[in-house]
Design a protein around this motif. Structure first.
Motif, PDB file in Angstrom:
ATOM      1  N   VAL A   5       0.844  -1.183   0.000  1.00 43.93           N
ATOM      2  CA  VAL A   5       0.000   0.000   0.000  1.00 43.93           C
ATOM      3  C   VAL A   5       0.882   1.236   0.000  1.00 43.93           C
ATOM      4  N   GLU A   6       0.706   2.059  -1.046  1.00 43.10           N
ATOM      5  CA  GLU A   6       1.452   3.307  -1.144  1.00 43.10           C
ATOM      6  C   GLU A   6       0.605   4.468  -0.636  1.00 43.10           C
ATOM      7  N   SER A   7       1.279   5.501  -0.186  1.00 36.61           N
ATOM      8  CA  SER A   7       0.600   6.728   0.222  1.00 36.61           C
ATOM      9  C   SER A   7       1.559   7.895   0.079  1.00 36.61           C
ATOM     10  N   GLY A   8       1.011   9.109   0.141  1.00 36.51           N
ATOM     11  CA  GLY A   8       1.856  10.292   0.136  1.00 36.51           C
ATOM     12  C   GLY A   8       1.866  11.073  -1.150  1.00 36.51           C
ATOM     13  N   GLY A   9       1.211  10.573  -2.180  1.00 34.24           N
ATOM     14  CA  GLY A   9       1.185  11.316  -3.431  1.00 34.24           C
ATOM     15  C   GLY A   9       0.324  12.563  -3.320  1.00 34.24           C
ATOM     16  N   GLY A  10       0.381  13.381  -4.367  1.00 36.17           N
ATOM     17  CA  GLY A  10      -0.422  14.587  -4.384  1.00 36.17           C
ATOM     18  C   GLY A  10       0.053  15.573  -5.409  1.00 36.17           C
ATOM     19  N   GLY A  16       9.150  21.788  -5.239  1.00 35.54           N
ATOM     20  CA  GLY A  16       8.655  21.308  -3.960  1.00 35.54           C
ATOM     21  C   GLY A  16       9.101  19.898  -3.630  1.00 35.54           C
ATOM     22  N   SER A  17       8.584  19.386  -2.509  1.00 37.20           N
ATOM     23  CA  SER A  17       8.975  18.066  -2.023  1.00 37.20           C
ATOM     24  C   SER A  17       7.747  17.250  -1.651  1.00 37.20           C
ATOM     25  N   LEU A  18       7.905  15.952  -1.727  1.00 39.03           N
ATOM     26  CA  LEU A  18       6.896  15.003  -1.276  1.00 39.03           C
ATOM     27  C   LEU A  18       7.615  13.787  -0.734  1.00 39.03           C
ATOM     28  N   ARG A  19       6.960  13.088   0.190  1.00 38.63           N
ATOM     29  CA  ARG A  19       7.487  11.816   0.646  1.00 38.63           C
ATOM     30  C   ARG A  19       6.438  10.733   0.437  1.00 38.63           C
ATOM     31  N   LEU A  20       6.815   9.731  -0.315  1.00 39.85           N
ATOM     32  CA  LEU A  20       5.951   8.576  -0.541  1.00 39.85           C
ATOM     33  C   LEU A  20       6.289   7.478   0.462  1.00 39.85           C
ATOM     34  N   SER A  21       5.266   6.750   0.858  1.00 37.82           N
ATOM     35  CA  SER A  21       5.454   5.622   1.769  1.00 37.82           C
ATOM     36  C   SER A  21       4.876   4.367   1.144  1.00 37.82           C
ATOM     37  N   CYS A  22       5.490   3.249   1.470  1.00 36.48           N
ATOM     38  CA  CYS A  22       5.004   1.956   1.003  1.00 36.48           C
ATOM     39  C   CYS A  22       5.123   0.971   2.155  1.00 36.48           C
ATOM     40  N   ALA A  23       4.024   0.315   2.452  1.00 34.49           N
ATOM     41  CA  ALA A  23       4.014  -0.681   3.511  1.00 34.49           C
ATOM     42  C   ALA A  23       3.581  -2.013   2.931  1.00 34.49           C
ATOM     43  N   VAL A  92       2.310   8.208 -12.041  1.00 30.74           N
ATOM     44  CA  VAL A  92       1.834   7.323 -10.984  1.00 30.74           C
ATOM     45  C   VAL A  92       3.046   6.544 -10.481  1.00 30.74           C
ATOM     46  N   TYR A  93       3.266   6.596  -9.197  1.00 28.62           N
ATOM     47  CA  TYR A  93       4.414   5.932  -8.583  1.00 28.62           C
ATOM     48  C   TYR A  93       3.957   4.619  -7.952  1.00 28.62           C
ATOM     49  N   TYR A  94       4.683   3.549  -8.292  1.00 30.24           N
ATOM     50  CA  TYR A  94       4.347   2.212  -7.825  1.00 30.24           C
ATOM     51  C   TYR A  94       5.461   1.667  -6.936  1.00 30.24           C
ATOM     52  N   CYS A  95       5.045   1.019  -5.877  1.00 25.19           N
ATOM     53  CA  CYS A  95       5.982   0.321  -5.002  1.00 25.19           C
ATOM     54  C   CYS A  95       6.089  -1.136  -5.455  1.00 25.19           C
ATOM     55  N   ASN A  96       7.288  -1.668  -5.359  1.00 23.81           N
ATOM     56  CA  ASN A  96       7.538  -3.048  -5.749  1.00 23.81           C
ATOM     57  C   ASN A  96       8.333  -3.754  -4.664  1.00 23.81           C
ATOM     58  N   ALA A  97       7.966  -4.983  -4.375  1.00 25.85           N
ATOM     59  CA  ALA A  97       8.720  -5.826  -3.443  1.00 25.85           C
ATOM     60  C   ALA A  97       9.174  -7.058  -4.201  1.00 25.85           C
ATOM     61  N   ASP A  98      10.471  -7.286  -4.193  1.00 28.33           N
ATOM     62  CA  ASP A  98      11.053  -8.359  -5.003  1.00 28.33           C
ATOM     63  C   ASP A  98      11.568  -9.502  -4.138  1.00 28.33           C
TER      64      ASP A  98
END
Length: 122
Positions: A5-10, A16-23, A92-98
């Motif tokens: 689950v990603e969050s933090g976009g906008g 500017g700055s943003l921080r994305l999170s992935c859990a 669109v930013y996607y998180c990946n777990a390998d």
């Protein structure tokens, strides 16, 4: 079942700055690496940054020095700190777990999140 689950976009202005999170959640025993990819309209998904469980990081050239991938405080989480954002970072930013190992016996697997929109515009 493993979920990312990603969050933090906008919406953010150029510079500017943003921080994305992935859990990542589920019956996870280990994850070899976690990464961020992005897909702009009309373009293919591209690699942005990755971090191995051992702490090795890798970045695509266009974000080197502006983006930082780091491990979150919670287990199986990763952040993407983005600074000096440019309109061309819009995607669109996607998180990946390998190479994810779970309690269910079987081959290591790769998982994707649902994506979070980042728009850089004045």
């Amino acid at each position: 079942q493993v979920q990312l689950v990603e969050s933090g976009g906008g919406l953010v202005q150029p510079g500017g700055s943003l921080r994305l999170s992935c859990a990542a959640s589920g019956s996870i025993l280990s994850i070899n690496s976690m990464a961020w990819y992005r897909q702009a309209p009309g373009k293919q998904r591209e690699f942005v940054a990755s971090r191995t469980s051992g702490g090795y990081t890798l970045y695509t050239a266009s974000v080197e020095g502006r983006f930082t991938i780091s491990r979150g405080n919670a287990k199986n989480t990763v952040y993407l700190q983005m600074t000096t954002l440019k309109p061309e970072d819009t995607a669109v930013y996607y998180c990946n777990a390998d190479s994810v190992r779970t309690v269910v016996a079987g081959p290591l697997r790769n998982y994707w999140g649902q994506g979070t929109q980042v728009t850089v515009s004045a």
